[in-house]
Design an enzyme around this catalytic site. Structure first.
Site, short mmCIF file in Angstrom:
data_model
loop_
_atom_site.label_atom_id
_atom_site.label_comp_id
_atom_site.label_asym_id
_atom_site.label_seq_id
_atom_site.Cartn_x
_atom_site.Cartn_y
_atom_site.Cartn_z
N HIS A 61 -72.23 233.75 41.68
CA HIS A 61 -73.36 233.61 42.82
C HIS A 61 -74.68 233.91 42.23
O HIS A 61 -75.59 233.83 42.94
CB HIS A 61 -72.98 234.39 43.84
CG HIS A 61 -71.98 234.30 44.77
ND1 HIS A 61 -71.42 232.93 44.94
CD2 HIS A 61 -70.78 234.91 45.35
CE1 HIS A 61 -70.39 232.92 45.62
NE2 HIS A 61 -69.92 234.00 45.57
N GLU A 63 -78.84 228.29 45.38
CA GLU A 63 -78.33 229.43 46.06
C GLU A 63 -79.48 229.67 47.18
O GLU A 63 -80.42 229.41 47.14
CB GLU A 63 -78.32 230.90 45.11
CG GLU A 63 -77.59 230.98 44.26
CD GLU A 63 -76.19 230.99 44.52
OE1 GLU A 63 -75.84 231.77 45.53
OE2 GLU A 63 -75.29 230.33 43.86
#
Length: 261
Positions: free
Chosen positions: A156, A26
């Site tokens: 995410h 990420e």
């Protein structure tokens, strides 16, 4: 995580790799414009056995909480060694080429951070997924659901994304697909003088912008520019995308930037 053992009988192929290290970085982002340099903020990894399809161990570091990228890379390498994986025949697995080709490579080069060579080749799970389930473009969550699995965890969150990629990997192995390296970095080619790819031959539309104002994408070629035609607040806005995009293969890199007026 994987309720059924991965069955090895005459209907299934043995994998060339003993283990798979599934990763999903990420990075810093901004809804209006990607920051430069873009930086990894979560460094997650999960180990999957090719013999069973089982997730055997997890690793996660929040790079934006006092841990530098170089420290995260070193800790992850030590974790692989402690887990008994580093000296085995293993392959890194990602969903798309972005994690290893773009994000990790660009930040390591920008900050002059060394990284282990096993990050220089990887399996982009999109490749076998499209061979099995069709070529329709989809993101990771859509791919998991298209394969008949339920998404688990928070979207995410890098570790949850890696775990869901691992579940998809196990299913693909269970289908009898023999996995192989799909992409790698040629260190000699990653220089300002040479693009990673030969530019595609389709015409580029630059909507009247002078060539000097058209940036290069991560491939090292002039990016393409598109206009949003869908009705809505962003209608008419222009953005840059990978210069190697084709209708048949899509983008070769994940470059995106809004074109200022």
């Amino acid at each position: 995580m994987f309720p059924k053992m991965y069955p090895y009988d005459h209907h299934y192929r043995f994998q060339d790799f003993e283990y798979f290290v599934v990763m999903d970085f990420e990075a810093t982002c901004d809804k209006d414009k990607p920051p430069f340099p873009q930086e990894i903020i979560e460094f997650p990894s999960v180990i999957v056995s090719s013999a069973t399809g089982q997730l055997e161990a997890c690793f996660q570091l929040q790079v934006d909480r006092g841990v530098t990228l170089s420290e995260a890379i070193l800790s992850h390498d030590q974790w692989l060694e402690k887990s008994g994986i580093k000296n085995t025949n293993f392959a890194v697995v990602t969903w798309s080429d972005w994690d290893c080709r773009v994000m990790l490579e660009s930040e390591c080069r920008y900050k002059n951070i060394p990284k282990p060579p096993y990050f220089n080749r990887w399996i982009n799970l999109k490749v076998p997924f499209h061979e099995i389930f069709g070529t329709e473009r989809c993101n990771l969550k859509q791919a998991v659901e298209k394969a008949g699995l339920a998404w688990e965890g928070r979207l995410h969150c890098g570790l949850d994304d890696a775990k869901n990629t691992a579940r998809l990997l196990a299913l693909i192995m269970q289908r009898g697909f023999k996995l192989s390296i799909t992409n790698s970095l040629n260190a000699a080619a990653w220089t300002p003088q040479k693009p990673l790819f030969v530019p595609s031959q389709h015409p580029q539309r630059h909507y009247g912008l002078p060539s000097s104002r058209v940036p290069c994408c991560y491939c090292g070629v002039k990016s393409g520019i598109e206009m949003i035609t869908k009705p809505g607040p962003m209608h008419g806005s222009m953005f840059f995308r990978c210069g190697n995009w084709t209708a048949a293969t899509g983008s070769r890199c994940e470059y995106f930037d809004w074109a200022s007026s």
